[in-house]
Scaffold this active site. Structure first.
Site, short mmCIF file in Angstrom:
data_model
loop_
_atom_site.label_atom_id
_atom_site.label_comp_id
_atom_site.label_asym_id
_atom_site.label_seq_id
_atom_site.Cartn_x
_atom_site.Cartn_y
_atom_site.Cartn_z
N LYS A 44 81.66 -91.43 -22.01
CA LYS A 44 81.15 -90.58 -20.91
C LYS A 44 80.33 -89.42 -21.47
O LYS A 44 79.77 -88.62 -20.73
CB LYS A 44 82.33 -90.00 -20.11
CG LYS A 44 83.11 -91.01 -19.30
CD LYS A 44 83.96 -90.36 -18.19
CE LYS A 44 85.14 -89.59 -18.60
NZ LYS A 44 86.04 -89.21 -17.48
N LYS A 46 81.63 -86.94 -23.01
CA LYS A 46 82.42 -85.74 -22.69
C LYS A 46 83.29 -85.38 -23.91
O LYS A 46 84.11 -86.17 -24.36
CB LYS A 46 83.32 -86.06 -21.48
CG LYS A 46 83.81 -84.83 -20.76
CD LYS A 46 84.19 -85.17 -19.32
CE LYS A 46 84.41 -83.87 -18.55
NZ LYS A 46 84.70 -84.09 -17.13
N1 C2G Z 1 87.85 -81.20 -9.97
C1 C2G Z 1 87.92 -80.36 -8.85
N2 C2G Z 1 87.62 -79.06 -8.99
C2 C2G Z 1 87.27 -78.55 -10.20
C3 C2G Z 1 87.22 -79.38 -11.33
C4 C2G Z 1 87.52 -80.72 -11.19
O1 C2G Z 1 88.23 -80.81 -7.72
N3 C2G Z 1 86.99 -77.22 -10.28
C5 C2G Z 1 88.16 -82.62 -9.78
C6 C2G Z 1 86.97 -83.53 -10.11
O2 C2G Z 1 86.09 -83.62 -8.99
C7 C2G Z 1 87.67 -84.85 -10.43
C8 C2G Z 1 89.02 -84.40 -11.03
O3 C2G Z 1 89.19 -83.01 -10.67
O4 C2G Z 1 87.90 -85.60 -9.22
C9 C2G Z 1 89.06 -84.52 -12.53
O5 C2G Z 1 87.95 -83.82 -13.05
P1 C2G Z 1 87.41 -84.22 -14.52
O6 C2G Z 1 88.55 -84.19 -15.46
O7 C2G Z 1 86.18 -83.44 -14.79
O8 C2G Z 1 87.04 -85.76 -14.27
P2 C2G Z 1 85.72 -86.53 -14.73
O9 C2G Z 1 85.43 -86.23 -16.16
O10 C2G Z 1 84.70 -86.27 -13.71
O11 C2G Z 1 86.21 -88.06 -14.72
O12 C2G Z 1 85.93 -92.64 -13.61
C10 C2G Z 1 85.91 -91.31 -13.10
C11 C2G Z 1 85.94 -90.31 -14.22
O13 C2G Z 1 87.02 -90.57 -15.10
C12 C2G Z 1 86.05 -88.91 -13.65
#
Ligand code: C2G
Length: 129
Positions: A44, A46
């Site tokens: 990703k 990340k």
């Molecule tokens: N999230 C949120 N508010 C934030 C930060 C994150 O609601 N301030 C939510 C994101 O929208 C997501 C979840 O928390 O639904 C997890 O966020 P991340 O760890 O950043 O997930 P991500 O890297 O986007 O991975 O296949 C899908 C991916 O694995 C999603």
């Protein structure tokens, strides 16, 4: 019973994650989470601070989460939904529309993100002290 499924990295576990998981838990009576593995996060693009084991342990300690499984690729969601018999697939709305192809096997919901907090902002704050 009604299972909700979601996915994420959940690095530096914070209230944005907690408030999403809390809302998701209220949509059903079981919440299962696909936690991105370290290898998938590389895919990703990340960079994470916490290892998969630590991120999984923090999710399992969260009162809103019933179980955590590894997310190691983009393609596994459909089989996960069927295995977990999830009625709802939900993500924060930064993903709005991206997973609508799953609508034939689950209700697909995107919920508003929590403002003013993110793993990136936390890293910036920490590095500025
Ligand atoms: N999230 C949120 N508010 C934030 C930060 C994150 O609601 N301030 C939510 C994101 O929208 C997501 C979840 O928390 O639904 C997890 O966020 P991340 O760890 O950043 O997930 P991500 O890297 O986007 O991975 O296949 C899908 C991916 O694995 C999603």
């Amino acid at each position: 019973n009604r299972t909700v499924i979601t996915y994420g990295t959940f690095d530096l576990f914070h209230v944005g994650h907690v408030r999403l998981l809390k809302r998701l838990a209220n949509l059903g009576d079981r919440l299962v989470v696909g936690c991105s593995t370290d290898q998938f996060n590389e895919l990703k693009g990340k960079r994470t601070i916490m290892s998969y084991a630590q991120r999984k342990e923090m999710l399992e300690a969260c009162r809103y989460v019933d179980s955590v499984f590894p997310e190691s690729n983009w393609e596994q969601k459909r089989e996960d939904i069927l295995r977990e018999q999830a009625a709802i697939f939900a993500m924060g709305d930064d993903w709005a529309g991206k997973f609508d192809d799953l609508a034939d096997i689950a209700e697909v919901i995107y919920l508003p993100r929590t403002q003013d907090i993110s793993t990136t902002e936390i890293k910036e704050l920490v590095s500025s002290v």
